[in-house]
Design an enzyme around this catalytic site. Structure first.
Site, PDB file in Angstrom:
ATOM      1  N   ASP A 127     -10.742  -4.538  12.182  1.00 46.38           N
ATOM      2  CA  ASP A 127     -10.963  -5.954  12.467  1.00 46.38           C
ATOM      3  C   ASP A 127     -12.177  -6.165  13.378  1.00 46.38           C
ATOM      4  O   ASP A 127     -12.991  -7.059  13.138  1.00 46.38           O
ATOM      5  CB  ASP A 127      -9.705  -6.581  13.080  1.00 46.38           C
ATOM      6  CG  ASP A 127      -9.069  -5.712  14.157  1.00 46.38           C
ATOM      7  OD1 ASP A 127      -9.659  -4.665  14.499  1.00 46.38           O
ATOM      8  OD2 ASP A 127      -7.991  -6.065  14.660  1.00 46.38           O
ATOM      9  N   ASP A 179       0.816  -1.215   0.000  1.00 49.62           N
ATOM     10  CA  ASP A 179       0.000   0.000   0.000  1.00 49.62           C
ATOM     11  C   ASP A 179       0.852   1.268   0.000  1.00 49.62           C
ATOM     12  O   ASP A 179       0.302   2.371   0.016  1.00 49.62           O
ATOM     13  CB  ASP A 179      -0.955   0.003   1.204  1.00 49.62           C
ATOM     14  CG  ASP A 179      -2.325   0.566   0.855  1.00 49.62           C
ATOM     15  OD1 ASP A 179      -2.756   0.379  -0.312  1.00 49.62           O
ATOM     16  OD2 ASP A 179      -2.944   1.203   1.715  1.00 49.62           O
TER      17      ASP A 179
END
Length: 855
Positions: A555, A170
């Site tokens: 998450d 990324d």
């Protein structure tokens, strides 16, 4: 001779046994058995534990009743503050304790998995798996560490044509790209070596660093020679990687250039096209023995100014789409770049649950515990998080499953797409507590909910209906011809998944694999399309599909949304840890890590996805909801905690106390409360197997983190969500220590996170000195009331001892900033001490003053 024919078909497994051979019949019978089982914790461990929890609840009720009905009139503000704090602690204990009511263990049967899906001499029927590795900055996440993780994935014990590894870069760094290229070349030698000699772990750095007898159980006479040659190859590989890192330290003014002379497309990490490179694959890239290697794919999604990229969650969603287009594994496993496969059979362990006919259809993910290398023996700052992984998550496994912790997790791809689980009639029964409290559902459309649920379950078995109420669409197009209905369904799918027919077709492949109608020549072009920065616009990505946006701890949100839909999760703890990673071991880095987690929880608390009010129409179980509420409200405990930690010092300085003169009856409740607290902890350790040292370290760090990182997270989260001000508490100075086994442990980095605990420590030390001084000057009768105050002050200091040790570093190496800060605080409180003047009684103060000429 009697001829016996047995055939078993379930899921994807076909097992045939013909003949009277008892061994074949036994094999067929074994293949019918479940692939895993729940190992109940003995009732001799659980029953006393539950009894003590109930007793503690009763004792807590009587204790709070006494505290609220016996105010301290001459110290009313102190008493009121302490009672409010105690009520909050009681509520937070309830949220933390009751989700651990049904702890369980699980056992997997890898031999049954092999009999059912991976029989020798036959094509493997194991499901294809795509493994995701995420990385951003190669200068902070060393390429050698990422390379070891990738090598451990490529060498995993699983059919090579069923494994694909996707590395998300990324940060669009050419260093990561070149390091991955080197890694793919080294993998050609490393993978066959691992599989030939069956070594563990299969990350070379950690395999060669083991201080064990590597000849144990190795019978091949050539092993020593091959191991020595492989170690030499790995050292050369490290030299090449380190040379790339050294070269990358200074960026050329004109930007990086690839080997063919063309500019690197990712020179501007905020403005670059999508990049995909397949390094290894089924069509080529054989190892040195001429065998195929798993597919290895480099992915860097497109970045453009003006687009919201959603950090790690956005990168993971890009990987979902690109992997669906290229390989479309039925299951996904994600690991951080520093979490390598410590157990080569980890994928098979996960498949024992995912491919089990009973569990697989309703399991959204299998979560493995995190284990770490390189942590000091005494784990000073509770970096292992043993209490969380081995007590809290094991307890949740008996309810609806553990929360998702961001790495070491194997997902059902269908669950990430927002599909409903396939549930039994028992699963569809409403929560009895919710049913009794809320009454029956509304009539009309709501009254048909159970019918609709059954209807959706049937359709879900064919994997055609996502959770987003496709039956509503069908009801809306009744009376229209099939073509218009199909068109509306297609538009709805595009609105949900984005405009990629190839990707949409892949979402319906429940068993994975590329749809037969797909043209392989166009796959790479389509893969670039699905990672474009505008692909998610006006879709449900990050809202209902994939990793959920809205928090730095994506998450928790992602797992919560799945559980709210009725999915269950599984906690898998194989005897050999599946994954191992690295953790920050010095005080400053640990606090910054905890700050990020706590900030994510506060963001969820202030969002529409807060478990306190979200998802009551779903199938989230009550105890699971309590666990999620505890996961997002725990940073708020920092406010009453820091108040309670300062109270002993204030009591010592002022001579007041938060408790009135207590009777024998009242003291009994205090003693019983402390006994029940310790009994609960001891009985938890008994059924979980956690050591008392790990438990005590966790208790200490709860106070350290609560008075520092959690407190900052609360205020930072409020500023970010309510005022839109994004503040970062970063490291401002650094003083490192000499090299050593745990040199990193003694590295000191001054951050503003250290101010509150330092203040609490100094205030309590000053308070103890002041209290003892007052008692010495006041005579024997003043020592009795002093003991209670000293007990609480020492309790605070003992819990903050690892923090104090971290501040002091090694001998005679106390950082100047700590000395200055401590002297400053001590001076301020000394001045306050003189102003309060506790050695003078209130009657003396009243008679003293300006008495005039006749004194």
């Amino acid at each position: 001779m009697m001829q016996v024919t047995s055939r078993y078909t379930e899921g994807k497994g076909d097992i045939e046994g013909t003949g009277s051979n008892g061994e074949e019949l036994q094999m067929a019978d074994d293949a019918r058995q479940p692939l895993s089982r729940v190992v109940p914790i003995p009732s001799s461990h659980l029953t006393p534990y539950r009894v003590v929890i109930i007793l503690r609840l009763i004792i807590l009720g009587f204790f709070l009743q006494y505290r609220t009905t016996h105010p301290v009139k001459d110290a009313y503000p102190l008493w009121l503050t302490s009672v409010i704090c105690e009520i909050w602690f009681a509520l937070s204990w309830l949220l933390d304790q009751f989700p651990k009511w049904y702890p369980i263990n699980r056992e997997t049967f890898l031999e049954r998995l092999a009999l059912r899906y991976d029989r020798e001499g036959e094509p493997s029927q194991l499901a294809p798996i795509d493994v995701f590795v995420s990385t951003v900055d190669p200068l902070k996440e060393p390429p050698l560490v990422t390379a070891n993780t990738v090598l451990s994935i490529l060498a995993v014990d699983y059919p090579v044509d069923k494994v694909s590894c996707y590395v998300s870069d990324d940060g669009s760094a050419m260093l990561t790209f070149e390091a991955l290229s080197e890694t793919s070349e080294f993998a050609r030698k490393w993978v066959p070596f691992c599989k030939k000699h069956n070594i563990e772990p299969r990350a070379p750095e950690f395999y060669f660093a083991q201080k064990i007898d590597y000849l144990k159980d190795k019978i091949q006479p050539s092993f020593v020679k091959e191991r020595r040659a492989m170690k030499r190859e790995y050292e050369e590989f490290k030299i090449r990687i380190n040379a790339l890192v050294a070269k990358a330290q200074k960026t050329p003014e004109e930007g990086w250039t690839m080997q063919d002379g063309t500019p690197w497309p990712g020179n501007n990490p905020r403005d670059h096209p999508g990049m995909i490179q397949v390094f290894l694959g089924h069509s080529g890239g054989l190892d040195t023995d001429g065998n195929e290697l798993p597919r290895l794919v480099y992915v860097s999604r497109e970045k453009r100014p003006g687009f919201q990229h959603h950090k790690k969650a956005g990168a993971m969603n890009a990987l979902i789409r690109v992997s669906a287009v290229l390989t479309n594994g039925a299951y996904l496993l994600n690991v951080d770049c520093d979490h390598y496969f410590n157990n080569s059979k980890a994928l098979k362990e996960a498949m024992c649950f995912m491919m089990d006919p009973a569990l697989g259809k309703k399991t959204c993910y299998v979560q493995f515990p995190q284990r770490f290398d390189g942590i000091d023996l005494h784990d000073r700052y509770a970096n292992r998080n043993i209490v969380f992984f081995d007590i809290n998550l094991k307890g949740l496994d008996g309810v609806q499953g553990p929360v998702y912790v961001g790495t070491g997790c194997c997902f059902n791809r269908q669950a990430l797409y927002g599909y409903d689980p396939v549930l039994t009639e028992a699963d569809l029964e409403p929560n009895i507590i919710v049913k009794s409290c809320c009454g029956s559902r509304k009539k009309g459309r709501g009254g048909n909910k159970k019918y609709i649920d059954k209807k959706r379950q049937v359709k879900r078995t064919e994997s055609t209906i996502p959770i987003f109420n496709m039956e509503d669409i069908e009801e809306g197009v009744e009376g229209y011809d099939d073509e218009k209905s199909l068109l509306m369904s297609q538009k709805s799918l595009e609105k949900r998944f984005g405009q990629s027919p190839v990707f949409i077709a892949a979402t319906f492949m429940e068993q994975g694999g590329i749809p037969p109608s797909t043209n392989p020549a166009t796959l790479l072009k389509e893969a670039i399309h699905v990672i474009s920065c505008g692909y998610e616009d006006k879709t449900d990505w990050g809202k209902e599909i994939g990793w959920i946006y809205g928090s730095v701890t994506e998450d928790i949100l992602t797992g919560f949304k799945m559980h709210a839909r009725g999915w269950i999760s599984i906690y898998c703890m194989p005897p050999r840890p599946a994954f191992k990673g690295s953790a920050p071991i010095n005080l400053s880095d640990r606090l910054n890590q905890v700050l990020r987690w706590a900030l994510g929880s506060i963001e969820i608390l202030l969002s529409r996805h807060c478990p306190i009010w979200y998802g009551y129409n779903g199938r989230l179980k009550l105890l699971e909801r309590l666990a999620y509420i505890n996961t997002i409200v725990y940073p708020l405990t920092s406010i009453p905690l820091i108040a309670y930690c300062v109270l002993p010092a204030i009591c010592l300085l002022t001579g007041k106390f938060i408790i009135p003169e207590i009777s024998n009856f009242a003291s009994m409740w205090f003693i019983l409360l402390f006994v029940s607290i310790f009994a609960t902890g001891i009985l938890e350790l008994r059924w979980s197997g956690v050591s008392i040292e790990d438990w005590w370290r966790n208790e200490q760090f709860w106070v350290i983190g609560g008075t520092s990182a959690h407190l900052f997270a609360v205020f930072q989260g409020l500023l970010k969500v309510l005022a839109g001000i994004d503040t970062n508490f970063t490291v401002t100075s650094k003083a490192s220590d000499d090299d050593g086994d745990f040199a990193e442990l003694y590295v000191f980095k001054w951050t503003s996170l250290l101010i509150p605990p330092t203040t609490v420590l100094v205030v309590n030390l000053v308070g103890i000195v002041a209290g003892v001084s007052y008692a010495i000057n006041s005579g024997y009768q003043s020592w009795g009331p002093l003991f209670g105050k000293l007990f609480f002050a020492i309790w605070v200091i003992v819990h903050l001892y690892p923090f104090l040790k971290g501040l002091l570093g090694r001998q005679n190496r106390t950082p100047t900033i700590v000395i200055v800060w401590s002297i400053l605080l001590a001076s301020i409180f000394s001045l306050l001490w003189v102003r309060i003047d506790p050695f003078t009684s209130s009657t003396t103060k009243a008679t003293s003053g300006q008495c005039g000429i006749n004194c």
